[in-house]
Scaffold this motif. Structure first.
Motif, short mmCIF file in Angstrom:
data_model
loop_
_atom_site.label_atom_id
_atom_site.label_comp_id
_atom_site.label_asym_id
_atom_site.label_seq_id
_atom_site.Cartn_x
_atom_site.Cartn_y
_atom_site.Cartn_z
N LYS A 1 25.67 -14.39 9.65
CA LYS A 1 24.40 -15.12 9.77
C LYS A 1 23.31 -14.21 10.31
O LYS A 1 22.15 -14.24 9.84
CB LYS A 1 24.60 -16.32 10.68
N LEU A 2 23.67 -13.40 11.32
CA LEU A 2 22.69 -12.49 11.90
C LEU A 2 22.22 -11.47 10.86
O LEU A 2 21.04 -11.15 10.77
CB LEU A 2 23.30 -11.77 13.11
N GLY A 3 23.15 -10.95 10.06
CA GLY A 3 22.78 -10.00 9.01
C GLY A 3 21.85 -10.63 7.99
O GLY A 3 20.88 -10.00 7.54
N HIS A 4 22.16 -11.89 7.63
CA HIS A 4 21.29 -12.59 6.69
C HIS A 4 19.89 -12.78 7.26
O HIS A 4 18.87 -12.58 6.57
CB HIS A 4 21.92 -13.93 6.33
N ASP A 5 19.81 -13.17 8.56
CA ASP A 5 18.50 -13.36 9.19
C ASP A 5 17.73 -12.05 9.25
O ASP A 5 16.51 -12.01 9.00
CB ASP A 5 18.69 -13.92 10.60
N ALA B 1 16.39 -11.24 5.84
CA ALA B 1 15.25 -12.08 5.49
C ALA B 1 13.99 -11.64 6.23
O ALA B 1 12.89 -11.55 5.66
CB ALA B 1 15.58 -13.54 5.80
N ARG B 2 14.16 -11.34 7.55
CA ARG B 2 13.00 -10.89 8.31
C ARG B 2 12.49 -9.54 7.80
O ARG B 2 11.27 -9.31 7.75
CB ARG B 2 13.36 -10.79 9.78
N ALA B 3 13.41 -8.67 7.44
CA ALA B 3 12.99 -7.35 6.92
C ALA B 3 12.22 -7.51 5.62
O ALA B 3 11.21 -6.84 5.38
CB ALA B 3 14.22 -6.47 6.72
N ALA B 4 12.70 -8.43 4.75
CA ALA B 4 11.99 -8.66 3.49
C ALA B 4 10.59 -9.22 3.74
O ALA B 4 9.60 -8.82 3.11
CB ALA B 4 12.80 -9.61 2.62
N SER C 1 8.39 -6.49 5.12
CA SER C 1 8.05 -5.55 4.04
C SER C 1 6.96 -6.12 3.14
O SER C 1 6.01 -5.43 2.75
CB SER C 1 9.31 -5.24 3.22
N HIS C 2 7.09 -7.43 2.83
CA HIS C 2 6.09 -8.07 2.00
C HIS C 2 4.73 -8.08 2.70
O HIS C 2 3.68 -7.81 2.08
CB HIS C 2 6.54 -9.49 1.67
N GLU C 3 4.75 -8.38 4.00
CA GLU C 3 3.50 -8.42 4.75
C GLU C 3 2.85 -7.05 4.82
O GLU C 3 1.63 -6.88 4.66
CB GLU C 3 3.77 -8.95 6.16
N VAL C 4 3.69 -6.02 5.07
CA VAL C 4 3.16 -4.65 5.14
C VAL C 4 2.57 -4.23 3.80
O VAL C 4 1.49 -3.61 3.71
CB VAL C 4 4.27 -3.69 5.59
#
Length: 331
Positions: free
Chosen positions: A295-299, A302-305, A308-311
């Protein structure tokens, strides 16, 4: 070890001093310990009946005995001689001393009660230190650990030898049976050969001897034949008896080997089941951790994506602004 050489005299000093004071003035200590002596009277009477003494010692003599034990055991503990035994003896004397001298629950004055309670707890702490000293093996393995280690080594050696004994017992049985049969056959053949030779010799003597010796040769021949038959029968009985003993011994060895092998197999199966159960429990405990890690890896992904999108969005905006400024500057 330096720590033990320093700590043991520190722990023993109080008991040596208390024993000397009790030896100098046993009357006051006997008066203070009278409630304990009254409670212990039945046990002391039974001990006197079993001991080779004429009468029960008085209270002052009991105080002197207790003081002597404290002085002797405290001295041994201070010098590191038989420290575990000395600590055990001091712990045994500390219990009645505490109950006799620091009965804080009987005090009515609050200040006096608090003082006696402090002394009582101090003696409890000393008792704990003595128990630790009595169990201190100075880094050496304890008797329980040595026994368990020896049991494991014996079990391993027995398991290694069980298979060898099983094969050896069967081999010994076959060899002994074959040897007994060979001995029986050879003895029987030798007896028959001896009987035939004796009979031939008797016949030859009968042919060449005078007629007067014919009856004597016949009797001799009959005696030899009878003797040969007895020898043959005796050796046959001995061979059969030896064969029976060998077969019985081999059967016992094989039975003992099979029994020992079955016991070792049962122990191995039990140990294997325990290990499997323990492993299953560990895996069951680790399952929530795996779920949390997933679950932590999935979170995190998701946060990294999202980041990345925001950047990328911010970079695109900055690029547009830069192009606009460059266009404005060029005109």
């Amino acid at each position: 070890m330096l720590l033990r050489r320093v700590a043991r005299p520190m722990l023993a000093a109080l008991f040596i001093q208390g024993g000397i004071n009790a030896m100098k003035a046993p009357e006051g200590h006997a008066a203070a310990a009278k409630p304990v002596f009254d409670a212990m009277a039945p046990a002391v009477d039974r001990a006197v009946e079993m001991a080779p003494i004429g009468q029960r010692p008085d209270d002052e003599m009991l105080i002197k005995i207790d003081a002597g034990v404290k002085i002797a055991a405290g001295t041994l503990l201070a010098f590191g001689k038989y420290p575990r035994l000395a600590a055990t003896a001091l712990a045994a004397t500390l219990v009645p001393t505490t109950l006799a001298g620091h009965r804080f629950w009987e005090e009515t004055d609050p200040q006096r009660k608090q003082e006696q309670q402090i002394h009582f707890m101090k003696n409890v702490g000393l008792l704990g230190g003595l128990l630790i000293a009595a169990a201190d093996t100075e880094g050496k393995p304890s008797l329980g650990w040595r026994g368990r280690k020896a049991a494991k080594l014996a079990a391993a050696a027995t398991a290694a030898q069980a298979g060898a004994i099983s094969g050896t017992a069967s081999d010994v049985t076959g060899r002994v049976s074959g040897a007994v049969h060979d001995v029986g056959g050879k003895v029987t053949g030798s007896a028959h050969d001896a009987g035939g030779a004796a009979a031939g010799l008797a016949a030859g003597l009968a042919g060449i001897a005078p007629a007067a010796a014919s009856s004597r040769a016949s009797r001799r021949r009959a005696d030899l034949s009878s003797r040969a038959g007895e020898i043959s029968a005796d050796w046959s009985r001995r061979a059969a008896k030896a064969q029976h003993k060998a077969e019985k011994r081999a059967a016992k060895l094989q039975q003992a080997t099979e029994k020992r092998g079955a016991e070792m197999q049962a122990r191995a199966a039990k140990r294997s089941a325990e290990l499997q159960k323990h492993t299953a429990k560990r895996l069951e405990k680790a399952a929530p951790l795996r779920d949390q890690a997933g679950k932590l890896g999935h979170d995190v992904a998701a946060r990294a994506a999202a980041v990345s999108h925001e950047v990328a969005h911010q970079a695109e905006g900055l690029a547009k602004d830069a192009r606009k400024r460059a266009h404005a500057l060029s005109h």
